[in-house]
Motif scaffolding. Structure first.
Motif, short mmCIF file in Angstrom:
data_model
loop_
_atom_site.label_atom_id
_atom_site.label_comp_id
_atom_site.label_asym_id
_atom_site.label_seq_id
_atom_site.Cartn_x
_atom_site.Cartn_y
_atom_site.Cartn_z
N ASP A 34 0.81 -1.22 0.00
CA ASP A 34 0.00 0.00 0.00
C ASP A 34 0.84 1.27 0.00
OD1 ASP A 34 -2.18 -1.69 0.08
OD2 ASP A 34 -2.68 -1.27 2.18
N GLU A 78 -2.88 3.66 9.44
CA GLU A 78 -3.74 4.82 9.21
C GLU A 78 -3.30 5.56 7.95
OE1 GLU A 78 -3.57 7.10 12.82
OE2 GLU A 78 -4.38 5.46 14.01
N ALA A 81 -4.35 3.72 4.82
CA ALA A 81 -5.78 3.92 4.54
C ALA A 81 -6.02 5.28 3.90
CB ALA A 81 -6.59 3.78 5.83
N GLN A 82 -5.29 6.30 4.35
CA GLN A 82 -5.45 7.64 3.78
C GLN A 82 -4.91 7.70 2.35
OE1 GLN A 82 -3.38 9.80 6.82
NE2 GLN A 82 -5.24 10.14 8.03
N ALA A 84 -4.92 5.11 0.35
CA ALA A 84 -5.89 4.34 -0.43
C ALA A 84 -7.14 5.15 -0.76
CB ALA A 84 -6.29 3.06 0.33
N ASP A 85 -7.60 5.99 0.18
CA ASP A 85 -8.81 6.77 -0.10
C ASP A 85 -8.51 8.09 -0.81
OD1 ASP A 85 -8.15 8.73 1.83
OD2 ASP A 85 -9.51 7.93 3.34
N GLY A 86 -7.22 8.34 -1.08
CA GLY A 86 -6.85 9.53 -1.85
C GLY A 86 -6.72 10.80 -1.04
N SER A 87 -6.87 10.73 0.28
CA SER A 87 -6.76 11.94 1.08
C SER A 87 -5.32 12.34 1.35
CB SER A 87 -7.52 11.79 2.40
OG SER A 87 -6.99 10.74 3.18
N ARG A 169 -14.16 1.66 12.59
CA ARG A 169 -13.28 2.54 11.81
C ARG A 169 -13.16 3.89 12.49
NH1 ARG A 169 -14.19 1.86 5.61
NH2 ARG A 169 -13.21 3.87 5.82
N SER A 171 -13.20 6.87 11.20
CA SER A 171 -14.19 7.84 10.71
C SER A 171 -15.56 7.62 11.35
CB SER A 171 -14.29 7.78 9.19
OG SER A 171 -14.65 6.47 8.77
N ASP A 172 -15.94 6.35 11.55
CA ASP A 172 -17.22 6.05 12.21
C ASP A 172 -17.21 6.48 13.67
OD1 ASP A 172 -18.10 4.96 9.82
OD2 ASP A 172 -17.62 2.90 10.41
#
Length: 182
Positions: A34, A78, A81-82, A84-87, A169, A171-172
């Motif tokens: 990743d 973390e 994941a960021q 991967a989500d493009g942030s 998660r 964000s949740d």
């Protein structure tokens, strides 16, 4: 590898699954893929020797002994994941990995390397991540959910907290926190 070595490796991987949610070989391979790393770079960012990383990945060793390294693994997860989500861009990820590498770790609730708002207080997301890190340092997600199920009849609020913050998660959990502030 003889039968005794195979059994020891299987036991180490099972312990890793219980402690970290999955065998470290799989976890580290995901980070490598990743974040576009090789094993030597991952070892450097984590603060491990390359042989130690290899032993953890192969199941020759079960546990990461240094809490600061565990915290860096969580920060890298973390970050992955960021990415991967493009942030977070690849360039930003490289910069953040250098920051993670330099971090001293400290206590699970330390905010020395974490973001704060303009008043200097930790952000909601940072606090949520610290709570998650603390819970996940003592139990795997499956164990946290099992504890929540056990507690649900007599302590529904605590059960919900464990599900959202311990096994959910980030964000949740942030959304959950914000919805309960009004």
């Amino acid at each position: 590898m003889d039968a005794a070595q195979q059994e020891a490796t299987a036991r180490a991987r099972e312990l890793q699954r219980n402690w970290y949610g999955e065998p470290l070989g799989a976890l580290f391979r995901k980070l490598i893929d990743d974040l576009g790393l090789n094993q030597a770079r991952l070892a450097g960012v984590l603060g491990l020797s390359a042989p130690m990383l290899s032993q953890l990945m192969s199941g020759q060793r079960a546990k990461i002994g240094n809490p600061a390294v565990v915290q860096r693994v969580q920060l890298l997860q973390e970050l992955a994941a960021q990415v991967a989500d493009g942030s977070v861009s690849a360039a930003e990820a490289t910069e953040r990995m250098d920051e993670i590498k330099r971090s001293q770790g400290g206590s699970v609730l330390s905010n020395t390397t974490h973001t704060t708002n303009s008043s200097g207080a930790p952000t909601v997301k940072r606090v949520v991540r610290e709570i998650q890190s603390l819970l996940r340092s003592v139990a795997a997600a499956g164990d946290i959910i099992e504890a929540a199920d056990t507690l649900a009849p007599s302590h529904p609020e605590l059960a919900e907290f464990l599900r959202v913050y311990g096994a959910g998660r980030t964000s949740d959990a942030v959304a959950h926190y914000q919805s309960h502030q009004n």
